[in-house]
Write a protein that holds these residues in place. Structure first.
Motif, PDB file in Angstrom:
ATOM      1  N   GLU A  16     -15.910  -3.403  -9.624  1.00  0.00           N
ATOM      2  CA  GLU A  16     -16.753  -2.237  -9.043  1.00  0.00           C
ATOM      3  C   GLU A  16     -17.788  -2.603  -8.324  1.00  0.00           C
ATOM      4  OE1 GLU A  16     -15.639   1.023  -9.160  1.00  0.00           O
ATOM      5  OE2 GLU A  16     -13.754   0.306  -9.316  1.00  0.00           O
ATOM      6  N   ILE A  17     -18.809  -3.065  -8.757  1.00  0.00           N
ATOM      7  CA  ILE A  17     -19.950  -3.496  -8.004  1.00  0.00           C
ATOM      8  C   ILE A  17     -19.663  -4.266  -6.622  1.00  0.00           C
ATOM      9  CG2 ILE A  17     -22.321  -4.562  -8.010  1.00  0.00           C
ATOM     10  CD1 ILE A  17     -22.080  -2.354  -9.876  1.00  0.00           C
ATOM     11  N   ASP A  18     -18.840  -5.204  -6.689  1.00  0.00           N
ATOM     12  CA  ASP A  18     -18.185  -5.834  -5.597  1.00  0.00           C
ATOM     13  C   ASP A  18     -17.728  -5.062  -4.756  1.00  0.00           C
ATOM     14  OD1 ASP A  18     -19.113  -8.297  -6.582  1.00  0.00           O
ATOM     15  OD2 ASP A  18     -17.243  -8.914  -7.369  1.00  0.00           O
ATOM     16  N   ARG A  19     -16.923  -4.056  -5.057  1.00  0.00           N
ATOM     17  CA  ARG A  19     -16.628  -3.209  -4.061  1.00  0.00           C
ATOM     18  C   ARG A  19     -17.499  -2.249  -3.520  1.00  0.00           C
ATOM     19  NH1 ARG A  19     -12.814   1.951  -6.225  1.00  0.00           N
ATOM     20  NH2 ARG A  19     -13.128   3.628  -4.410  1.00  0.00           N
ATOM     21  N   TYR A  20     -18.562  -1.728  -4.149  1.00  0.00           N
ATOM     22  CA  TYR A  20     -19.689  -1.045  -3.530  1.00  0.00           C
ATOM     23  C   TYR A  20     -20.378  -1.548  -2.694  1.00  0.00           C
ATOM     24  CZ  TYR A  20     -18.805   1.527  -8.036  1.00  0.00           C
ATOM     25  OH  TYR A  20     -17.825   2.045  -9.349  1.00  0.00           O
ATOM     26  N   VAL A  21     -20.559  -3.044  -2.763  1.00  0.00           N
ATOM     27  CA  VAL A  21     -21.356  -3.730  -1.971  1.00  0.00           C
ATOM     28  C   VAL A  21     -20.581  -3.941  -0.692  1.00  0.00           C
ATOM     29  CG1 VAL A  21     -22.077  -6.043  -1.423  1.00  0.00           C
ATOM     30  CG2 VAL A  21     -22.437  -5.127  -3.769  1.00  0.00           C
ATOM     31  N   GLU A  22     -19.488  -4.052  -0.591  1.00  0.00           N
ATOM     32  CA  GLU A  22     -18.546  -4.294   0.558  1.00  0.00           C
ATOM     33  C   GLU A  22     -18.106  -2.818   1.100  1.00  0.00           C
ATOM     34  OE1 GLU A  22     -17.489  -8.612   0.917  1.00  0.00           O
ATOM     35  OE2 GLU A  22     -15.883  -7.277   0.489  1.00  0.00           O
ATOM     36  N   MET A  23     -18.295  -1.660   0.520  1.00  0.00           N
ATOM     37  CA  MET A  23     -17.512  -0.543   1.002  1.00  0.00           C
ATOM     38  C   MET A  23     -19.041   0.498   0.893  1.00  0.00           C
ATOM     39  SD  MET A  23     -13.797  -0.071  -0.597  1.00  0.00           S
ATOM     40  CE  MET A  23     -13.622   1.294   0.621  1.00  0.00           C
ATOM     41  N   PRO A  24     -20.063   0.385   1.707  1.00  0.00           N
ATOM     42  CA  PRO A  24     -21.293   1.098   1.456  1.00  0.00           C
ATOM     43  C   PRO A  24     -20.815   2.481   1.676  1.00  0.00           C
ATOM     44  CG  PRO A  24     -21.440  -0.880   2.683  1.00  0.00           C
ATOM     45  CD  PRO A  24     -20.264  -0.786   2.645  1.00  0.00           C
ATOM     46  N   GLY A  25     -21.213   3.531   1.049  1.00  0.00           N
ATOM     47  CA  GLY A  25     -21.219   4.855   0.958  1.00  0.00           C
ATOM     48  C   GLY A  25     -19.939   5.292   0.560  1.00  0.00           C
ATOM     49  N   GLN A  26     -18.819   4.586   0.474  1.00  0.00           N
ATOM     50  CA  GLN A  26     -17.386   5.098   0.302  1.00  0.00           C
ATOM     51  C   GLN A  26     -17.435   5.730  -1.311  1.00  0.00           C
ATOM     52  OE1 GLN A  26     -14.840   4.113  -2.049  1.00  0.00           O
ATOM     53  NE2 GLN A  26     -13.275   5.523  -1.101  1.00  0.00           N
ATOM     54  N   ALA A  27     -18.076   5.126  -2.196  1.00  0.00           N
ATOM     55  CA  ALA A  27     -17.987   5.493  -3.575  1.00  0.00           C
ATOM     56  C   ALA A  27     -18.711   6.774  -3.636  1.00  0.00           C
ATOM     57  CB  ALA A  27     -18.681   4.533  -4.572  1.00  0.00           C
ATOM     58  N   LEU A  28     -19.348   7.409  -2.734  1.00  0.00           N
ATOM     59  CA  LEU A  28     -20.255   8.466  -2.858  1.00  0.00           C
ATOM     60  C   LEU A  28     -19.375   9.727  -2.869  1.00  0.00           C
ATOM     61  CD1 LEU A  28     -23.354   7.502  -0.819  1.00  0.00           C
ATOM     62  CD2 LEU A  28     -23.288   7.520  -3.264  1.00  0.00           C
ATOM     63  N   ALA A  29     -18.214   9.594  -2.166  1.00  0.00           N
ATOM     64  CA  ALA A  29     -17.100  10.831  -1.528  1.00  0.00           C
ATOM     65  C   ALA A  29     -16.616  11.445  -2.505  1.00  0.00           C
ATOM     66  CB  ALA A  29     -16.280  10.093  -0.704  1.00  0.00           C
ATOM     67  N   TYR A  30     -16.297  10.840  -3.805  1.00  0.00           N
ATOM     68  CA  TYR A  30     -15.503  11.177  -5.061  1.00  0.00           C
ATOM     69  C   TYR A  30     -16.379  12.375  -5.605  1.00  0.00           C
ATOM     70  CZ  TYR A  30     -12.797   6.694  -4.658  1.00  0.00           C
ATOM     71  OH  TYR A  30     -12.279   5.909  -4.382  1.00  0.00           O
ATOM     72  N   MET A  31     -17.268  12.313  -6.281  1.00  0.00           N
ATOM     73  CA  MET A  31     -17.961  13.226  -6.881  1.00  0.00           C
ATOM     74  C   MET A  31     -18.791  14.335  -5.851  1.00  0.00           C
ATOM     75  SD  MET A  31     -18.993  14.529  -9.780  1.00  0.00           S
ATOM     76  CE  MET A  31     -18.610  13.179 -10.872  1.00  0.00           C
ATOM     77  N   VAL A  32     -19.005  13.929  -4.812  1.00  0.00           N
ATOM     78  CA  VAL A  32     -19.492  15.038  -3.754  1.00  0.00           C
ATOM     79  C   VAL A  32     -18.373  16.048  -3.190  1.00  0.00           C
ATOM     80  CG1 VAL A  32     -20.415  15.308  -1.390  1.00  0.00           C
ATOM     81  CG2 VAL A  32     -21.489  13.700  -2.786  1.00  0.00           C
ATOM     82  N   GLY A  33     -17.219  15.296  -3.162  1.00  0.00           N
ATOM     83  CA  GLY A  33     -16.123  16.127  -2.700  1.00  0.00           C
ATOM     84  C   GLY A  33     -15.579  17.071  -3.786  1.00  0.00           C
ATOM     85  N   ARG A  34     -15.400  16.583  -5.080  1.00  0.00           N
ATOM     86  CA  ARG A  34     -15.325  17.483  -6.325  1.00  0.00           C
ATOM     87  C   ARG A  34     -15.917  18.483  -6.300  1.00  0.00           C
ATOM     88  NH1 ARG A  34     -16.285  15.946 -12.380  1.00  0.00           N
ATOM     89  NH2 ARG A  34     -14.143  15.248 -12.774  1.00  0.00           N
ATOM     90  N   LEU A  35     -17.403  18.278  -6.380  1.00  0.00           N
ATOM     91  CA  LEU A  35     -18.163  19.548  -6.766  1.00  0.00           C
ATOM     92  C   LEU A  35     -18.519  20.291  -5.517  1.00  0.00           C
ATOM     93  CD1 LEU A  35     -21.520  17.297  -7.644  1.00  0.00           C
ATOM     94  CD2 LEU A  35     -19.903  18.608  -9.011  1.00  0.00           C
ATOM     95  N   GLU A  36     -17.926  20.046  -4.474  1.00  0.00           N
ATOM     96  CA  GLU A  36     -17.739  21.179  -3.433  1.00  0.00           C
ATOM     97  C   GLU A  36     -16.574  21.917  -3.395  1.00  0.00           C
ATOM     98  OE1 GLU A  36     -18.856  23.286   0.060  1.00  0.00           O
ATOM     99  OE2 GLU A  36     -19.895  22.110  -1.334  1.00  0.00           O
ATOM    100  N   ILE A  37     -15.260  21.227  -4.014  1.00  0.00           N
ATOM    101  CA  ILE A  37     -14.341  22.099  -4.365  1.00  0.00           C
ATOM    102  C   ILE A  37     -14.502  22.951  -5.409  1.00  0.00           C
ATOM    103  CG2 ILE A  37     -11.590  21.924  -5.016  1.00  0.00           C
ATOM    104  CD1 ILE A  37     -11.574  19.170  -3.450  1.00  0.00           C
ATOM    105  N   LEU A  38     -14.934  22.548  -6.483  1.00  0.00           N
ATOM    106  CA  LEU A  38     -15.179  23.369  -7.522  1.00  0.00           C
ATOM    107  C   LEU A  38     -16.209  24.608  -7.115  1.00  0.00           C
ATOM    108  CD1 LEU A  38     -15.923  20.885 -10.398  1.00  0.00           C
ATOM    109  CD2 LEU A  38     -14.155  22.422 -10.098  1.00  0.00           C
ATOM    110  N   ARG A  39     -17.174  24.107  -6.297  1.00  0.00           N
ATOM    111  CA  ARG A  39     -18.069  25.497  -5.707  1.00  0.00           C
ATOM    112  C   ARG A  39     -17.272  26.428  -4.936  1.00  0.00           C
ATOM    113  NH1 ARG A  39     -20.702  27.267  -1.839  1.00  0.00           N
ATOM    114  NH2 ARG A  39     -19.964  25.774  -0.184  1.00  0.00           N
ATOM    115  N   LEU A  40     -16.411  26.007  -4.142  1.00  0.00           N
ATOM    116  CA  LEU A  40     -15.682  26.838  -3.377  1.00  0.00           C
ATOM    117  C   LEU A  40     -14.861  27.630  -4.102  1.00  0.00           C
ATOM    118  CD1 LEU A  40     -14.990  24.511  -0.263  1.00  0.00           C
ATOM    119  CD2 LEU A  40     -16.654  26.313  -0.301  1.00  0.00           C
ATOM    120  N   ARG A  41     -14.129  27.034  -5.124  1.00  0.00           N
ATOM    121  CA  ARG A  41     -12.971  27.553  -5.982  1.00  0.00           C
ATOM    122  C   ARG A  41     -13.941  28.775  -6.640  1.00  0.00           C
ATOM    123  NH1 ARG A  41      -9.647  24.999 -10.887  1.00  0.00           N
ATOM    124  NH2 ARG A  41      -9.610  26.592 -12.293  1.00  0.00           N
ATOM    125  N   ALA A  42     -15.271  28.582  -7.092  1.00  0.00           N
ATOM    126  CA  ALA A  42     -15.790  29.491  -8.128  1.00  0.00           C
ATOM    127  C   ALA A  42     -16.235  30.627  -6.949  1.00  0.00           C
ATOM    128  CB  ALA A  42     -17.176  28.685  -8.657  1.00  0.00           C
TER     129      ALA A  42
END
Length: 507
Positions: free
Chosen positions: A440-466
């Motif tokens: 996983e760490i090797d993936r984050y090093v070579e894909m800067p920023g991509q790993a942030l998308a998961y939680m940011v996206g989920r929190l926004e979908i949950l916020r919009l649903r609420a």
């Protein structure tokens, strides 16, 4: 007359023609992406022209938003020159990705292009002021060595691809790579600026790296309460350290075949329950397959490949059995739900089966795509899909990983963390086995920023649903909400917000 969305779709597929074949879009089966500096600058100019015309192009507002995002996203990739220091990760490093995909798509009409593609990759590495991590260069060379030691693959035909691969391997081994203490983008020229743009494009939100770092720390801390609650039911203890230790050492896989069997069973339960939660369901089927042995060292632990739009190929959920007997089986169900139903297979197939423009069906917008995948991991619990508390602990395990990603990705690329700092953080705050942490760490090093998308996206979908539920009260329909989120294809989170707000006012 060609619409601007069709122009942008053409550019997107030209940027990644193997992806076009992978998802069944005809017209690019005889092409590889051009890695040359001149080609990248020509693509950049092409996309700047698209952006100059988007405001007056006559497309609807949602499509204009998608055009803007996709054009800016590719420009950011070009400007960051990631191709010049990405050499190991199978889904992002050009040569490693080519070798992985060669076993999954038809290369017969493009294999003659492979030697020049590999030469281009080598030239970009030799002529840059960027450097990959030394360990990544060694790992990338080892991947190529495994390929060279394997029998000739059918896709190679009569083309000599191995001579150039051997030369590329020598290039990797000759590089003066960065040490692990300088793992992130902030140690490279223009790294801080490039990372900020990658964060913007991957999250489609206004968070700064510092804000995301703090959000991750807070989420990791809050998960410990849930671990204690479920751990008390499973093992009679609320001690989180003990729960973590038992998750690392207990409930492991007996063999590789069990991994596939469990994934199939979870997917079938989800398919049976889905009509209660979704009005639109895909016609395309999904299969579960094990990653081929030659690719297991560099492939992710699990991933999904879209079904062909014409129905000629089902969606495929690829499970990597590498180190199976040292990995927790508690993760099986949550990953299956994320990748198949109600996750990516349902999401991508529903979009592909609409009448949307092709750009909207196939856009790369990770905050939406991966945000949905992570959203469905908790949705699966609402749907009653988890078979046990042990499986729910797996759900928490992936939650902790995704929250930890906010901390580690920003730590590496914005705060100057060493690779070991990132490893230590995940060891302390997740139940991931060491081999997975390293990967996983090797993936984050070579894909800067991509790993942030998961939680940011989920929190926004949950916020919009609420918000929609609060606005609509008894009129809120979860099936209609989910259909709205999926039937518009991949969109930036701000665009999704406008769609949900408008829908809430109409119902």
């Amino acid at each position: 007359m060609t619409s601007l969305s069709d122009e942008m779709f053409q550019a997107l597929m030209d940027w990644n023609p193997v992806f076009a074949t992978l998802v069944g879009v005809p017209g690019w089966d005889d092409r590889l992406d051009d890695l040359g500096t001149d080609a990248h600058q020509a693509m950049r100019a092409r996309l700047v022209d698209v952006l100059d015309r988007v405001d007056d192009c006559g497309e609807d507002e949602v499509t204009r938003d998608v055009i803007r995002h996709q054009a800016r996203f590719i420009i950011t990739q070009i400007d960051a020159r990631l191709v010049e220091h990405t050499v190991a990760a199978a889904l992002t490093a050009p040569v490693a990705n080519l070798l992985t995909l060669s076993s999954q798509v038809d290369f017969s009409r493009r294999r003659h292009l492979v030697p020049e593609f590999v030469r281009q990759a080598g030239r970009r590495l030799r002529e840059t002021d960027r450097r990959p991590l030394r360990r990544h260069a060694v790992n990338g060379a080892a991947h190529i060595a495994r390929f060279l030691d394997s029998p000739k693959q059918e896709w190679e035909g009569d083309v000599d691809v191995r001579t150039e691969l051997a030369r590329f391997r020598e290039t990797l081994l000759s590089l003066d790579g960065r040490e692990d203490e300088q793992a992130g983008l902030c140690w490279l020229p223009e790294g801080e600026e490039n990372y900020a743009k990658l964060v913007r494009d991957y999250t489609t939100a206004s968070y700064t790296p510092a804000e995301l770092h703090r959000l991750g720390l807070d989420l990791v801390a809050s998960l410990r309460e849930e671990y204690a609650e479920i751990g008390s039911r499973v093992w009679g203890t609320t001690d989180v350290a003990e729960i973590f230790q038992r998750l690392r050492t207990d409930l492991l896989w007996a063999n590789e075949d069990d991994m596939r069997t469990s994934a199939v069973a979870a997917m079938e339960r989800a398919e049976a329950e889905a009509p209660r939660w979704f009005g639109r369901l895909p016609r395309a089927r999904c299969e579960v397959r094990l990653v081929p042995e030659i690719d297991r060292e560099t492939a992710p632990l699990a991933y999904y490949v879209d079904a062909a739009p014409d129905g000629s190929r089902p969606g495929v959920y690829w499970v990597n059995p590498l180190g199976a007997t040292e990995r927790s089986r508690t993760l099986s169900e949550v990953v299956a739900f994320h990748e198949t139903v109600p996750g990516h297979h349902l999401q991508l197939s529903v979009a592909a089966e609409t009448e949307l423009p092709n750009l909207r069906k196939f856009a790369f917008i990770d905050a939406y795509l991966e945000g949905w995948g992570l959203y469905t991991e908790r949705l699966a619990d609402e749907m009653g899909l988890y078979s046990s508390d042990e499986a729910r602990l797996g759900m928490l395990g992936l939650d902790a990983m995704r929250a930890g990603r906010l901390v580690v990705d920003t730590g590496l690329h914005a705060l100057g963390w060493s690779r070991q700092q990132a490893v230590d953080y995940l060891r302390e705050n997740t139940v991931m086995p060491d081999a997975e942490i390293q990967s996983e760490i090797d993936r984050y090093v070579e894909m800067p920023g991509q790993a942030l998308a998961y939680m940011v996206g989920r929190l926004e979908i949950l916020r919009l649903r609420a918000e929609a539920k609060a606005a609509l009260g008894d009129r809120f329909d979860i099936r209609a909400f989910h259909d709205l989120v999926l039937e518009n294809g991949a969109v930036p989170l701000s665009t999704l917000g406008k769609l949900v707000t408008a829908w809430s006012g109409r119902v």
